[in-house]
Design an enzyme around this catalytic site. Structure first.
Site: not given
Length: 389
Positions: A57, A109, A181, A206
């Protein structure tokens, strides 16, 4: 220090594969590909001693290599790999206290807007949205409680371009963070941290992953202080990218430069073809000289990418095209080797209020295409038959 010095001499394409140099030397048995350390925990050599990894983690060797590669590509001081792009954005939100205000690009977005207006506002953070290509409007919209500018350029899906140099000047004047972004252009075409941003977020699902087979996200960071804050939150909330997913994104990044070159080449051909179609009313692509943001994009980016939006002459034709494409898939997401076409009003921006969508031009006749690496003539032929009466 020698490996770092060598990395500065490497070109981008080489760093996609070798990172900052010496990756293979650190792999067990000289493995050329990074091993997948599919383990939750790591044994300690002794009391008070560590191999450098204790619990996945917090950190994992496979993920660490991916984060190192992303840092050298984005020229970041640190990069954090998350389970999705939304997880990366959520991590950034943890930097802001109740009462903070964030000024955003209005054409974000839709999932980002959903997170801001649900989770963000529930925590007492407020958001407002303006056309960040309008510098004076940005300046007038800053409040005394504004803490950051959140920029997406080119914007999703209307492809507006924001001038980073102007945003940096405003951020310095008012003491604001800049969060950018960079999903659409990736560090291959644009490096926001070198243009004044403090944090860069990516949907690694993406272009970085590039094969529509893995979910991932990144926060790339400038500055030790921000890195320490975000790392602490990261290990606390546990939005860490698993080892196998880290391996898949690393594998995708190796071909990032060649994929993006081919995708951009295809996109330019398709954008020019769409311009001349009588059924198409408008084409939004930053690679077209008539695009309003063309000059600024040329100044701050080395390419225009492969995202195209366009309007057809009716809602009926838009829906017919979506149901008639054969080679191109009608699907959400973007950036993979396969070409995809999306209906933003129903998919990516379905949660955005109708009046806001329509003001932005995200209407029933508006489509967004992510151009893949197929043969451009085949893609054009598919669009042509889908547009036909």
């Amino acid at each position: 220090m020698e490996a770092v010095k060598m990395a500065e001499e490497y070109k981008f394409e080489t760093r996609c594969i070798h990172g900052n140099g010496g990756l293979v030397e650190g792999h067990p048995y000289g493995a050329v590909s990074v091993p997948i350390f599919q383990t939750a925990t790591f044994a300690h050599p002794g009391i008070g001693r560590s191999t450098g990894y204790d619990y996945t983690r917090e950190s994992n060797p496979t993920r660490h290599e991916l984060e190192s590669v992303m840092s050298t590509l984005e020229e970041a001081d640190d990069s954090i790999a998350c389970t999705s792009g939304m997880a990366a954005i959520g991590l950034c939100l943890e930097l802001f206290e109740e009462g903070s205000h964030i000024l955003c690009t209005e054409d974000l977005y839709g999932g980002t807007v959903r997170m801001f207006e649900s989770i963000g506002e529930k925590r007492g953070v407020t958001f407002s949205y303006v056309d960040t290509s309008d510098i004076e409007l940005v300046r007038k919209s800053i409040r005394k409680e504004t803490k950051a500018l959140y920029i997406e350029t080119p914007s999703n899906p209307t492809m507006k371009v924001t001038d980073f140099a102007a945003m940096k000047e405003i951020a310095d004047e008012y003491g604001l963070l800049i969060i950018a972004d960079n999903t659409f252009l990736t560090p291959y075409f644009q490096k926001p941290l070198t243009l004044g941003a403090d944090l860069v977020v990516h949907s690694g699902t993406k272009f970085l992953g590039g094969h529509n087979d893995v979910l991932a996200g990144f926060v790339c960071i400038k500055g030790k202080g921000l890195s320490e804050k975000l790392r602490y939150t990261y290990k606390t909330v546990g939005c860490c990218l698993p080892p196998f997913d880290s391996f898949l994104v690393l594998r995708g990044i190796k071909t990032l430069s060649v994929r993006l070159e081919r995708q951009q080449e295809n996109a330019k051909k398709i954008a020019l073809w769409l311009k001349d179609r009588p059924e198409v009313k408008a084409v939004y692509y930053t690679g077209l000289p008539e695009h309003p943001g063309y000059e600024i994009n040329q100044k701050q980016a080395s390419g225009c990418g492969s995202m195209i939006s366009f309007k057809v002459d009716s809602e009926k034709r838009a829906r017919k095209l979506l149901e008639s494409v054969k080679l191109i898939s009608y699907a959400e997401s973007l950036g993979g080797v396969e070409s995809l076409i999306t209906y933003p009003m129903l998919q990516t921006h379905g949660d955005v209020p109708v009046e806001t969508r329509e003001r932005l031009g995200i209407t029933e006749d508006f489509l967004r295409m992510s151009v893949g690496i197929e043969n451009a003539e085949d893609l054009i032929a598919d669009l042509e038959q889908a547009l036909a009466e």
